[in-house]
Design a protein around this motif. Structure first.
Motif, short mmCIF file in Angstrom:
data_model
loop_
_atom_site.label_atom_id
_atom_site.label_comp_id
_atom_site.label_asym_id
_atom_site.label_seq_id
_atom_site.Cartn_x
_atom_site.Cartn_y
_atom_site.Cartn_z
N ASP A 92 0.85 -1.19 0.00
CA ASP A 92 0.00 0.00 0.00
C ASP A 92 0.89 1.24 0.00
O ASP A 92 1.97 1.26 0.60
N ARG A 93 0.44 2.33 -0.63
CA ARG A 93 1.23 3.55 -0.74
C ARG A 93 1.56 4.15 0.64
O ARG A 93 2.50 4.92 0.77
N ILE A 94 0.77 3.82 1.67
CA ILE A 94 1.06 4.31 3.02
C ILE A 94 2.46 3.88 3.44
O ILE A 94 3.17 4.62 4.14
N PHE A 95 2.88 2.69 3.00
CA PHE A 95 4.18 2.15 3.42
C PHE A 95 5.25 2.29 2.34
O PHE A 95 6.43 2.02 2.62
N THR A 96 4.89 2.70 1.15
CA THR A 96 5.87 2.70 0.06
C THR A 96 6.15 4.08 -0.55
O THR A 96 7.15 4.24 -1.25
N SER A 97 5.30 5.07 -0.32
CA SER A 97 5.48 6.36 -0.99
C SER A 97 6.65 7.16 -0.43
O SER A 97 7.32 7.88 -1.17
N HIS A 98 6.93 7.03 0.87
CA HIS A 98 8.02 7.79 1.50
C HIS A 98 8.85 6.84 2.35
O HIS A 98 8.38 6.32 3.37
N LEU A 99 10.08 6.60 1.92
CA LEU A 99 10.98 5.71 2.66
C LEU A 99 12.16 6.51 3.20
O LEU A 99 12.88 7.17 2.45
N THR A 100 12.35 6.44 4.51
CA THR A 100 13.43 7.16 5.18
C THR A 100 14.45 6.17 5.72
O THR A 100 14.13 5.39 6.63
N PHE A 101 15.66 6.23 5.18
CA PHE A 101 16.72 5.32 5.59
C PHE A 101 17.76 6.00 6.48
O PHE A 101 18.88 5.52 6.60
N VAL A 102 17.41 7.13 7.08
CA VAL A 102 18.29 7.82 8.01
C VAL A 102 17.48 8.23 9.24
O VAL A 102 16.25 8.33 9.18
N LYS A 103 18.18 8.49 10.34
CA LYS A 103 17.52 9.04 11.52
C LYS A 103 18.48 9.97 12.25
O LYS A 103 19.70 9.86 12.13
N TRP A 104 17.89 10.92 13.00
CA TRP A 104 18.68 11.86 13.76
C TRP A 104 19.06 11.22 15.10
O TRP A 104 18.23 10.68 15.81
N SER A 105 20.35 11.26 15.44
CA SER A 105 20.83 10.69 16.69
C SER A 105 21.88 11.61 17.29
O SER A 105 22.90 11.90 16.66
#
Length: 262
Positions: free
Chosen positions: A45-58
């Protein structure tokens, strides 16, 4: 009283959607892709596939969420090829940008976040002819964080930043939104604009600019007509002193500006 064991397959689709939306999209895809046809249909579903973030702030920096080569390889070899036409936004660390973007042509990708970019990674990415079609023809929203090596001297940092920034608008020719920060907010070097260092830092399509600069003079350089369609300007300002006389050609009517003094 007897207890029954209820698995994921026993739950209705509506409940699974609620559960999965509590998780990060990349965790949903990595954990449930390929288990069975029903789960595959849900997580596509586009809810899980339209925006993918492979970084995070730490702490004070962005870190790559590809925790191992196994995870990176699974995404690049299995998951991304099955959803590439659904992806509209990718957030990537410099170490994984080429791996991910070379998976497919991503026909619907229009927003891109590039994190921890340094001089070397910028040259490698921006000069890649395979990626140039995506960058030039599709990307309208670009987020970039610049990585500063603390071992470099100040002049070296300024030149590295200048080289990277000046290349952006020759590579991404359809930008309407551009956000530029440094990866670390400790001892950050502010961008200092002038035509000698940034001859190509201009665009006729840009509508929104969010950026850190050194002085009020730099704000005037950015508003001298080089972004003649700009209507939203957010700037983190280090110094409010203004010493240069700069002739601005842009009209400020109906434009939104926000200046923050640090």
């Amino acid at each position: 009283m007897e207890y029954s064991c209820i698995g994921l397959n026993n739950l209705p689709d509506e409940i699974l959607m609620i559960i999965f939306q509590k998780l990060k999209n990349i965790d949903v895809l990595f954990s449930f892709y390929g288990i069975n046809q029903r789960l595959n249909k849900i997580i596509h579903d586009r809810i899980f596939t339209s925006h993918l973030t492979f970084v995070k702030w730490s702490l004070d920096n962005f870190i790559d969420l590809f925790s191992s080569d196994i995870m990176l390889n699974r995404f690049c070899l299995q998951i991304l090829p099955s959803i590439y036409d659904k992806i509209q936004w990718l957030d990537l660390d410099s170490s994984s940008i080429k791996h991910v973007l070379h998976v497919a042509n991503y026909p619907n990708l229009d927003s891109l976040g590039l994190y921890n970019i340094d001089k070397e990674s910028a040259q490698c990415i921006f000069n890649d002819e395979t990626l140039s079609s995506i960058f030039k023809n599709q990307i309208t929203t670009l987020f970039i964080t610049i990585y500063n090596n603390n071992d470099d001297n100040y002049e070296g940092k300024i030149l590295s930043l200048a080289n990277t920034c000046d290349k952006i608008f020759t590579v991404f020719t359809r930008l309407t939104t551009f956000v530029l920060y440094e990866s670390s907010y400790k001892n950050r070097v502010r961008l200092n604009f002038n035509d000698l260092l940034y001859p190509n830092f201009r665009s006729s399509t840009l509508l929104k600019l969010i950026i850190n600069v050194y002085s009020f003079d730099d704000c005037l350089y950015l508003l001298d007509g080089r972004f003649d369609q700009l209507h939203t300007f957010h700037v983190d300002l280090a110094n409010v002193l203004c010493s240069d006389e700069i002739k601005n050609q842009v009209s400020f009517t109906r434009k939104k500006f926000n200046v923050v003094k640090q």
